[in-house]
Design a protein around this motif. Structure first.
Motif, PDB file in Angstrom:
ATOM      1  N   THR A 100      36.151  33.802  40.293  1.00 39.61           N
ATOM      2  CA  THR A 100      36.397  35.115  40.876  1.00 39.61           C
ATOM      3  C   THR A 100      35.121  35.691  41.462  1.00 39.61           C
ATOM      4  O   THR A 100      34.046  35.620  40.854  1.00 39.61           O
ATOM      5  CB  THR A 100      36.957  36.085  39.820  1.00 39.61           C
ATOM      6  OG1 THR A 100      38.157  35.543  39.270  1.00 39.61           O
ATOM      7  CG2 THR A 100      37.273  37.438  40.439  1.00 39.61           C
ATOM      8  N   HIS A 101      35.241  36.264  42.666  1.00 41.20           N
ATOM      9  CA  HIS A 101      34.124  36.946  43.331  1.00 41.20           C
ATOM     10  C   HIS A 101      34.598  38.326  43.771  1.00 41.20           C
ATOM     11  O   HIS A 101      35.738  38.491  44.213  1.00 41.20           O
ATOM     12  CB  HIS A 101      33.649  36.155  44.551  1.00 41.20           C
ATOM     13  CG  HIS A 101      33.203  34.762  44.231  1.00 41.20           C
ATOM     14  ND1 HIS A 101      31.919  34.463  43.853  1.00 41.20           N
ATOM     15  CD2 HIS A 101      33.897  33.580  44.215  1.00 41.20           C
ATOM     16  CE1 HIS A 101      31.810  33.162  43.629  1.00 41.20           C
ATOM     17  NE2 HIS A 101      33.005  32.604  43.844  1.00 41.20           N
ATOM     18  N   THR A 102      33.729  39.300  43.659  1.00 42.16           N
ATOM     19  CA  THR A 102      34.030  40.653  44.126  1.00 42.16           C
ATOM     20  C   THR A 102      32.917  41.122  45.051  1.00 42.16           C
ATOM     21  O   THR A 102      31.775  40.661  44.962  1.00 42.16           O
ATOM     22  CB  THR A 102      34.175  41.641  42.956  1.00 42.16           C
ATOM     23  OG1 THR A 102      32.943  41.673  42.212  1.00 42.16           O
ATOM     24  CG2 THR A 102      35.322  41.253  42.047  1.00 42.16           C
ATOM     25  N   LEU A 116      43.323  30.327  47.186  1.00 44.03           N
ATOM     26  CA  LEU A 116      42.556  31.570  47.258  1.00 44.03           C
ATOM     27  C   LEU A 116      43.505  32.752  47.332  1.00 44.03           C
ATOM     28  O   LEU A 116      44.308  32.864  48.267  1.00 44.03           O
ATOM     29  CB  LEU A 116      41.651  31.556  48.489  1.00 44.03           C
ATOM     30  CG  LEU A 116      41.032  32.909  48.874  1.00 44.03           C
ATOM     31  CD1 LEU A 116      40.043  33.378  47.810  1.00 44.03           C
ATOM     32  CD2 LEU A 116      40.355  32.823  50.246  1.00 44.03           C
ATOM     33  N   THR A 117      43.420  33.638  46.348  1.00 45.85           N
ATOM     34  CA  THR A 117      44.125  34.912  46.405  1.00 45.85           C
ATOM     35  C   THR A 117      43.103  35.988  46.762  1.00 45.85           C
ATOM     36  O   THR A 117      42.119  36.183  46.035  1.00 45.85           O
ATOM     37  CB  THR A 117      44.805  35.244  45.071  1.00 45.85           C
ATOM     38  OG1 THR A 117      45.784  34.245  44.790  1.00 45.85           O
ATOM     39  CG2 THR A 117      45.493  36.608  45.145  1.00 45.85           C
ATOM     40  N   PHE A 118      43.332  36.652  47.895  1.00 48.35           N
ATOM     41  CA  PHE A 118      42.381  37.649  48.393  1.00 48.35           C
ATOM     42  C   PHE A 118      43.051  39.010  48.361  1.00 48.35           C
ATOM     43  O   PHE A 118      44.185  39.176  48.836  1.00 48.35           O
ATOM     44  CB  PHE A 118      41.953  37.306  49.824  1.00 48.35           C
ATOM     45  CG  PHE A 118      40.807  38.134  50.323  1.00 48.35           C
ATOM     46  CD1 PHE A 118      39.505  37.821  49.970  1.00 48.35           C
ATOM     47  CD2 PHE A 118      41.019  39.233  51.152  1.00 48.35           C
ATOM     48  CE1 PHE A 118      38.441  38.575  50.424  1.00 48.35           C
ATOM     49  CE2 PHE A 118      39.968  39.999  51.607  1.00 48.35           C
ATOM     50  CZ  PHE A 118      38.667  39.673  51.247  1.00 48.35           C
ATOM     51  N   ASP A 119      42.355  39.982  47.776  1.00 50.26           N
ATOM     52  CA  ASP A 119      42.861  41.352  47.665  1.00 50.26           C
ATOM     53  C   ASP A 119      41.865  42.318  48.296  1.00 50.26           C
ATOM     54  O   ASP A 119      40.681  42.327  47.930  1.00 50.26           O
ATOM     55  CB  ASP A 119      43.059  41.735  46.201  1.00 50.26           C
ATOM     56  CG  ASP A 119      44.208  41.010  45.555  1.00 50.26           C
ATOM     57  OD1 ASP A 119      45.365  41.378  45.821  1.00 50.26           O
ATOM     58  OD2 ASP A 119      43.958  40.062  44.779  1.00 50.26           O
ATOM     59  N   SER A 175      36.225  47.386  49.512  1.00 52.22           N
ATOM     60  CA  SER A 175      36.039  46.522  48.343  1.00 52.22           C
ATOM     61  C   SER A 175      37.124  45.450  48.296  1.00 52.22           C
ATOM     62  O   SER A 175      38.292  45.719  48.588  1.00 52.22           O
ATOM     63  CB  SER A 175      36.080  47.360  47.065  1.00 52.22           C
ATOM     64  OG  SER A 175      35.036  48.308  47.048  1.00 52.22           O
ATOM     65  N   TRP A 176      36.737  44.253  47.895  1.00 51.27           N
ATOM     66  CA  TRP A 176      37.665  43.135  47.869  1.00 51.27           C
ATOM     67  C   TRP A 176      37.427  42.262  46.636  1.00 51.27           C
ATOM     68  O   TRP A 176      36.369  42.312  46.002  1.00 51.27           O
ATOM     69  CB  TRP A 176      37.538  42.272  49.134  1.00 51.27           C
ATOM     70  CG  TRP A 176      36.116  41.907  49.485  1.00 51.27           C
ATOM     71  CD1 TRP A 176      35.314  42.539  50.405  1.00 51.27           C
ATOM     72  CD2 TRP A 176      35.330  40.854  48.918  1.00 51.27           C
ATOM     73  NE1 TRP A 176      34.075  41.944  50.444  1.00 51.27           N
ATOM     74  CE2 TRP A 176      34.058  40.909  49.536  1.00 51.27           C
ATOM     75  CE3 TRP A 176      35.552  39.889  47.956  1.00 51.27           C
ATOM     76  CZ2 TRP A 176      33.032  40.011  49.225  1.00 51.27           C
ATOM     77  CZ3 TRP A 176      34.532  38.998  47.626  1.00 51.27           C
ATOM     78  CH2 TRP A 176      33.300  39.069  48.270  1.00 51.27           C
ATOM     79  N   THR A 177      38.431  41.449  46.321  1.00 50.01           N
ATOM     80  CA  THR A 177      38.339  40.469  45.246  1.00 50.01           C
ATOM     81  C   THR A 177      38.877  39.146  45.763  1.00 50.01           C
ATOM     82  O   THR A 177      39.966  39.098  46.352  1.00 50.01           O
ATOM     83  CB  THR A 177      39.146  40.888  44.003  1.00 50.01           C
ATOM     84  OG1 THR A 177      38.666  42.146  43.531  1.00 50.01           O
ATOM     85  CG2 THR A 177      39.024  39.857  42.900  1.00 50.01           C
ATOM     86  N   ALA A 178      38.114  38.074  45.548  1.00 52.27           N
ATOM     87  CA  ALA A 178      38.533  36.720  45.935  1.00 52.27           C
ATOM     88  C   ALA A 178      38.649  35.886  44.668  1.00 52.27           C
ATOM     89  O   ALA A 178      37.663  35.694  43.952  1.00 52.27           O
ATOM     90  CB  ALA A 178      37.530  36.099  46.898  1.00 52.27           C
ATOM     91  N   THR A 179      39.868  35.395  44.385  1.00 59.77           N
ATOM     92  CA  THR A 179      40.126  34.620  43.175  1.00 59.77           C
ATOM     93  C   THR A 179      40.563  33.216  43.558  1.00 59.77           C
ATOM     94  O   THR A 179      41.534  33.041  44.296  1.00 59.77           O
ATOM     95  CB  THR A 179      41.210  35.285  42.313  1.00 59.77           C
ATOM     96  OG1 THR A 179      40.837  36.643  42.047  1.00 59.77           O
ATOM     97  CG2 THR A 179      41.383  34.547  41.002  1.00 59.77           C
TER      98      THR A 179
END
Length: 228
Positions: free
Chosen positions: A60-62, A81-84, A135-139
Motif C-alpha cells: 500500500t502507498h499513500t 492495483l486498486t486506486f482510490d 489525496s490518494w491510496t494505491a493498493t
C-alpha cells in the motif's frame, strides 16, 4: 469523459488449477533393455518450466498530488492495483515503466481495480507515476482479493474491476447503461480477447472460458456481469 486502453495482457490463471497436476505421459517410448535400443538420455528432454508465482504480500502507498512510487511488488507475480482518489476533481493518470504503461486515465473522483504485470516475457512494472490533485491510496494485491463471479447470478459493479470467473463457465453477458466507453477484456487459452468495446448503453454476449479472469473498464458507469 471516456477512457480506452488498448493493452494486451495474458495471465496464466490456469496455474491456479494446474500447479498441482502431474505431467501426463506422451504415449511414446521404448522398452528399456530391448536389443539394439538404448535408453533415452534424460538430459535430452528439457524439464518443464516451474509454475508462475501467483501470490505476494499486499503493498500500500499513500500520497497527495503528483508522485512517482517505487514498487516492491515481485516482477514475476501478476498484480492488481486498486486506486482510490475520492476527492480528485481533475485528470487522474497512473502510468508504469513497464510494457503495460497506462493503467488509469480518468477525471474526477475515482475508485477502481486494474491489472498489471500479467504478461510473461514483457517488461514488468517497477514504478507508478501518478498524476492527481488530491489525496490518494494505491493498493497492490494478488488474486486472492479479487471478487469471484457466481455462475447464473448477476454480479453488479461500478467502474473499473477485475473479476475471477470460475471453472464450468463458458458464456457471459455484460450490461451497462453508461453514456461513456465500456470495455471488457477476457483471458483464456494463452490469448487476450477484447470482448466488449462500446460507447453508451449496451448489452453484449460473448464466450468466457472459465476458469479465467476478466477486466472491466467502465470507470464512469454501473454495470452487471452474468456468467453461465
Amino acid at each position: 469523459m471516456t477512457r480506452v486502453r488498448g493493452r494486451v495482457a495474458v495471465l496464466l490463471l490456469a496455474g491456479l488449477v494446474t500447479a498441482s497436476c502431474s505431467v501426463q505421459p506422451s504415449g511414446r517410448g521404448v522398452l528399456l533393455g530391448s536389443p539394439g535400443l538404448d535408453a533415452p538420455s534424460s538430459s535430452s528432454v528439457p524439464p518443464p518450466p516451474p509454475p508462475r508465482r501467483l501470490e505476494a504480500p499486499t503493498e500500500t502507498h499513500t500520497g497527495k498530488g503528483d508522485a512517482t512510487v517505487r514498487l516492491s511488488w515481485p516482477t514475476d507475480v501478476p498484480g492488481y492495483l486498486t486506486f482510490d482518489c475520492p476527492h480528485c476533481d481533475a485528470n487522474i493518470f497512473v502510468h508504469t515503466d513497464g510494457d503495460e504503461n497506462s493503467l488509469i486515465n480518468a477525471i474526477g473522483a475515482y475508485h477502481g481495480t486494474v491489472w498489471f504485470n500479467v504478461v510473461e516475457g514483457r517488461d514488468p512494472s517497477h514504478t507508478l507515476t501518478i498524476t492527481a490533485d488530491s489525496s490518494w491510496t494505491a493498493t497492490l494485491t494478488d488474486h486472492h482479493t479479487l471478487p469471484t463471479v457466481t455462475a447464473g447470478k448477476p454480479y453488479a459493479g461500478k467502474g473499473d474491476a477485475v473479476l475471477v470467473i470460475p471453472a464450468g463457465v463458458s458464456h457471459a453477458t455484460f450490461k451497462t447503461g453508461s453514456r461513456g466507453n465500456s470495455a471488457v477484456w477476457v483471458q483464456g487459452g494463452g490469448t487476450m480477447d477484447l470482448a466488449v468495446n462500446e460507447i453508451g448503453a449496451t448489452t453484449a454476449d460473448f464466450p468466457v472460458p472459465g476458469p479465467t479472469l476478466v477486466e472491466v473498464q467502465a470507470y464512469e458507469g454501473q454495470w452487471t456481469f452474468t456468467a453461465s
